[in-house]
Design a protein around this motif. Structure first.
Motif, PDB file in Angstrom:
ATOM      1  N   GLU A  19     -37.156  -5.800  13.966  1.00 42.66           N
ATOM      2  CA  GLU A  19     -37.172  -6.292  12.423  1.00 42.66           C
ATOM      3  C   GLU A  19     -36.930  -5.241  12.239  1.00 42.66           C
ATOM      4  O   GLU A  19     -35.838  -4.680  10.484  1.00 42.66           O
ATOM      5  CB  GLU A  19     -38.035  -6.934  12.039  1.00 42.66           C
ATOM      6  CG  GLU A  19     -37.815  -8.884  12.517  1.00 42.66           C
ATOM      7  CD  GLU A  19     -39.979  -9.436  11.726  1.00 42.66           C
ATOM      8  OE1 GLU A  19     -40.499  -7.787  10.868  1.00 42.66           O
ATOM      9  OE2 GLU A  19     -40.253 -10.223  12.139  1.00 42.66           O
ATOM     10  N   THR A  20     -37.034  -4.104  12.511  1.00 45.49           N
ATOM     11  CA  THR A  20     -36.584  -2.189  11.706  1.00 45.49           C
ATOM     12  C   THR A  20     -35.634  -1.483  12.806  1.00 45.49           C
ATOM     13  O   THR A  20     -36.120   0.053  12.236  1.00 45.49           O
ATOM     14  CB  THR A  20     -38.369  -1.610  12.010  1.00 45.49           C
ATOM     15  OG1 THR A  20     -39.020  -1.610  12.807  1.00 45.49           O
ATOM     16  CG2 THR A  20     -39.399  -2.306  11.046  1.00 45.49           C
ATOM     17  N   THR A  21     -34.885  -2.629  13.630  1.00 44.81           N
ATOM     18  CA  THR A  21     -33.801  -1.427  14.649  1.00 44.81           C
ATOM     19  C   THR A  21     -33.001  -0.417  13.245  1.00 44.81           C
ATOM     20  O   THR A  21     -32.656   0.119  14.138  1.00 44.81           O
ATOM     21  CB  THR A  21     -33.689  -2.697  15.421  1.00 44.81           C
ATOM     22  OG1 THR A  21     -32.835  -3.388  15.333  1.00 44.81           O
ATOM     23  CG2 THR A  21     -34.989  -2.774  16.197  1.00 44.81           C
ATOM     24  N   GLN A  22     -32.723  -1.114  12.371  1.00 47.53           N
ATOM     25  CA  GLN A  22     -31.736  -0.838  11.604  1.00 47.53           C
ATOM     26  C   GLN A  22     -32.315   0.200  10.668  1.00 47.53           C
ATOM     27  O   GLN A  22     -31.101   0.114   9.834  1.00 47.53           O
ATOM     28  CB  GLN A  22     -30.610  -2.120  10.956  1.00 47.53           C
ATOM     29  CG  GLN A  22     -29.915  -2.748  12.251  1.00 47.53           C
ATOM     30  CD  GLN A  22     -28.940  -1.785  13.008  1.00 47.53           C
ATOM     31  OE1 GLN A  22     -28.271  -1.764  12.560  1.00 47.53           O
ATOM     32  NE2 GLN A  22     -29.328  -2.792  14.006  1.00 47.53           N
ATOM     33  N   MET A  23     -33.505   0.819  10.607  1.00 49.55           N
ATOM     34  CA  MET A  23     -34.132   1.164   9.482  1.00 49.55           C
ATOM     35  C   MET A  23     -33.841   2.681  10.122  1.00 49.55           C
ATOM     36  O   MET A  23     -33.589   2.885  11.045  1.00 49.55           O
ATOM     37  CB  MET A  23     -35.642   0.462   9.310  1.00 49.55           C
ATOM     38  CG  MET A  23     -35.550  -0.557   8.373  1.00 49.55           C
ATOM     39  SD  MET A  23     -37.118  -0.743   7.777  1.00 49.55           S
ATOM     40  CE  MET A  23     -37.025  -2.439   7.646  1.00 49.55           C
ATOM     41  N   LEU A  25     -42.458   1.966   5.528  1.00 52.63           N
ATOM     42  CA  LEU A  25     -42.665   3.670   5.736  1.00 52.63           C
ATOM     43  C   LEU A  25     -41.457   3.465   6.721  1.00 52.63           C
ATOM     44  O   LEU A  25     -41.296   4.639   6.973  1.00 52.63           O
ATOM     45  CB  LEU A  25     -44.093   3.342   6.683  1.00 52.63           C
ATOM     46  CG  LEU A  25     -45.584   3.870   6.102  1.00 52.63           C
ATOM     47  CD1 LEU A  25     -46.646   3.856   7.059  1.00 52.63           C
ATOM     48  CD2 LEU A  25     -45.428   4.825   4.393  1.00 52.63           C
ATOM     49  N   ALA A  26     -41.320   2.271   7.938  1.00 51.52           N
ATOM     50  CA  ALA A  26     -40.126   2.812   8.629  1.00 51.52           C
ATOM     51  C   ALA A  26     -38.929   3.094   7.411  1.00 51.52           C
ATOM     52  O   ALA A  26     -37.740   4.194   7.389  1.00 51.52           O
ATOM     53  CB  ALA A  26     -40.130   2.035   9.219  1.00 51.52           C
ATOM     54  N   ALA A  27     -38.550   2.063   6.550  1.00 46.82           N
ATOM     55  CA  ALA A  27     -37.741   2.361   5.431  1.00 46.82           C
ATOM     56  C   ALA A  27     -37.334   3.489   5.018  1.00 46.82           C
ATOM     57  O   ALA A  27     -36.335   3.913   4.176  1.00 46.82           O
ATOM     58  CB  ALA A  27     -37.566   0.819   3.747  1.00 46.82           C
ATOM     59  N   GLN A  28     -38.572   4.323   4.695  1.00 49.74           N
ATOM     60  CA  GLN A  28     -38.578   6.115   4.278  1.00 49.74           C
ATOM     61  C   GLN A  28     -38.638   6.695   5.232  1.00 49.74           C
ATOM     62  O   GLN A  28     -37.766   7.797   4.929  1.00 49.74           O
ATOM     63  CB  GLN A  28     -40.419   6.327   3.694  1.00 49.74           C
ATOM     64  CG  GLN A  28     -40.687   5.851   2.472  1.00 49.74           C
ATOM     65  CD  GLN A  28     -41.861   5.504   2.066  1.00 49.74           C
ATOM     66  OE1 GLN A  28     -42.574   6.647   2.506  1.00 49.74           O
ATOM     67  NE2 GLN A  28     -42.464   5.082   0.856  1.00 49.74           N
ATOM     68  N   LEU A  84     -46.303  -3.120   5.677  1.00 53.19           N
ATOM     69  CA  LEU A  84     -46.155  -1.319   4.909  1.00 53.19           C
ATOM     70  C   LEU A  84     -45.219  -0.770   5.857  1.00 53.19           C
ATOM     71  O   LEU A  84     -44.683   0.170   5.675  1.00 53.19           O
ATOM     72  CB  LEU A  84     -47.462  -1.084   5.043  1.00 53.19           C
ATOM     73  CG  LEU A  84     -47.962   0.356   4.721  1.00 53.19           C
ATOM     74  CD1 LEU A  84     -46.827   0.906   3.471  1.00 53.19           C
ATOM     75  CD2 LEU A  84     -49.340   1.244   5.015  1.00 53.19           C
ATOM     76  N   ALA A  85     -45.657  -1.064   7.348  1.00 49.07           N
ATOM     77  CA  ALA A  85     -44.775  -0.769   8.199  1.00 49.07           C
ATOM     78  C   ALA A  85     -43.680  -0.405   8.108  1.00 49.07           C
ATOM     79  O   ALA A  85     -43.159   0.297   8.446  1.00 49.07           O
ATOM     80  CB  ALA A  85     -44.949  -1.656   9.889  1.00 49.07           C
TER      81      ALA A  85
END
Length: 273
Positions: free
Chosen positions: A53-57, A30-33, A26-27
C-alpha cells in the motif's frame, strides 16, 4: 540546546504494533513524510499488505516481524533494522493488548499478559534502541499510553495499569533522556476506532476514526510537547475530573459508563481446591 526531534533525513522510524489500528495508519503517515519505516508485528500479522500500500509514497515501509514479548528477538530486530536501513532516529512503541477485567472474574494470566505486551513489550524494544541513541547523542522516543492512565475505569484494571506505568516510565526517563539529547513523548489518546476498542464493553464518547488519530499522533511527533492527548474535549475534561475528590470522580465514571446497573456475573460456588 534544543532537544532533538526526529527528521526523515536523519534515519529510520520504527513502529511496533504496526499491523493494524494507529500503528498501521501512522506507518503510512510517516512514509508519506519521507521516512524509511520499519514495522514490527507478530509473524502472522498482515504487514506485507501495508508494504504494498505504501510503495508509491516518498518513504518506504519494511516489515520486521517480531513478538514484542521476546526480549532477545527484539534486540536482534533493532540490530537488523539498523544494519539494513540505517540508524533508528524515531521509535514508536505502540504494540498493545486490551483484556477486559471484571472484578468478579480475576485471573493472574490476564494481568500478566497485559503487562507482558503493553509494558514489557515496550521495555524490550526501548532498552536496545536507547543504547544506540545514547551513543549517537540523539534520538526520539514515543510511548503510546491512554487516557485510561488518568484514573481507574471499569474493566481497565489491567490495561489502565499498564498505561499508567507507561506514563510514569516516560516521566521518569525524561530527566536523563534530556541530557542525552533524546526526546521522549507519551501519546495518551482517547477512544480510537480500532480492532482493540471493538473489545471494549464501555460507552466510548468522542470515538475518533483511526486515520484522524494517526494524523494527530504524526503532528504531535513533529511539533508536540511531552504529552500528546486527544480528542481535547474528552482528555481535558478527564484531566479536570482527575483533580476532583476521588468519590466524585468515581460517581461520574460510574454514571457515565452506567456501570452500577451492570449485574455481577459469576458463579457463587466456592473455588475448587
Amino acid at each position: 540546546m534544543t532537544l532533538y526531534r526526529a527528521n526523515p533525513k536523519d534515519g529510520v522510524a520504527w513502529i511496533t504494533g504496526g499491523s493494524s489500528g494507529i500503528g498501521r495508519s501512522l506507518a503510512k503517515d510517516l512514509a508519506a513524510q519521507g521516512y524509511a519505516v520499519a514495522v514490527t508485528a507478530l509473524d502472522d500479522d498482515p504487514i506485507d499488505t501495508l508494504v504494498v500500500e505504501t510503495t508509491q509514497m516518498p518513504g518506504r515501509v519494511t516489515a520486521y516481524p517480531c513478538d514484542v514479548t521476546d526480549e532477545k528477538r527484539m534486540a536482534k530486530t533493532v540490530a537488523a533494522i539498523e544494519k539494513d536501513l540505517g540508524p533508528i532516529v524515531l521509535a514508536v512503541f505502540n504494540a498493545g493488548s486490551y483484556i477486559a477485567i471484571a472484578g468478579e472474574d480475576l485471573t493472574v494470566r490476564a494481568f500478566r499478559q497485559s503487562f507482558d505486551v503493553n509494558y514489557f513489550g515496550t521495555i524490550n524494544g526501548l532498552v536496545p534502541v536507547i543504547e544506540r541513541m545514547r551513543i549517537r547523542a540523539r534520538g526520539h522516543i514515543v510511548l503510546v499510553g491512554s487516557v485510561t492512565a488518568y484514573f481507574g475505569w471499569p474493566t481497565t484494571a489491567a490495561y489502565g495499569g499498564t498505561k499508567a506505568a507507561i506514563n510514569i516510565l516516560a516521566e521518569s526517563l525524561k530527566y536523563d533522556f534530556d541530557k542525552m539529547n533524546v526526546r521522549i513523548q507519551v501519546i495518551n489518546p482517547g477512544f480510537v476506532d480500532t480492532p482493540l476498542t471493538e473489545k471494549n464493553l464501555l460507552p466510548m464518547p468522542g470515538l475518533v476514526p483511526v486515520n484522524r488519530a494517526s494524523r494527530r499522533v504524526a503532528r504531535g511527533i513533529k511539533s508536540g510537547g511531552f504529552e500528546v492527548t486527544f480528542p481535547r474535549r474528552l482528555s481535558w475534561g478527564l484531566k479536570l475530573l482527575r483533580i476532583l475528590p476521588r468519590s466524585i470522580c468515581r460517581w461520574v465514571i460510574s454514571t457515565a459508563t452506567r456501570w452500577k446497573a451492570r449485574p455481577l456475573n459469576f458463579d457463587r460456588r466456592p473455588p475448587s481446591e
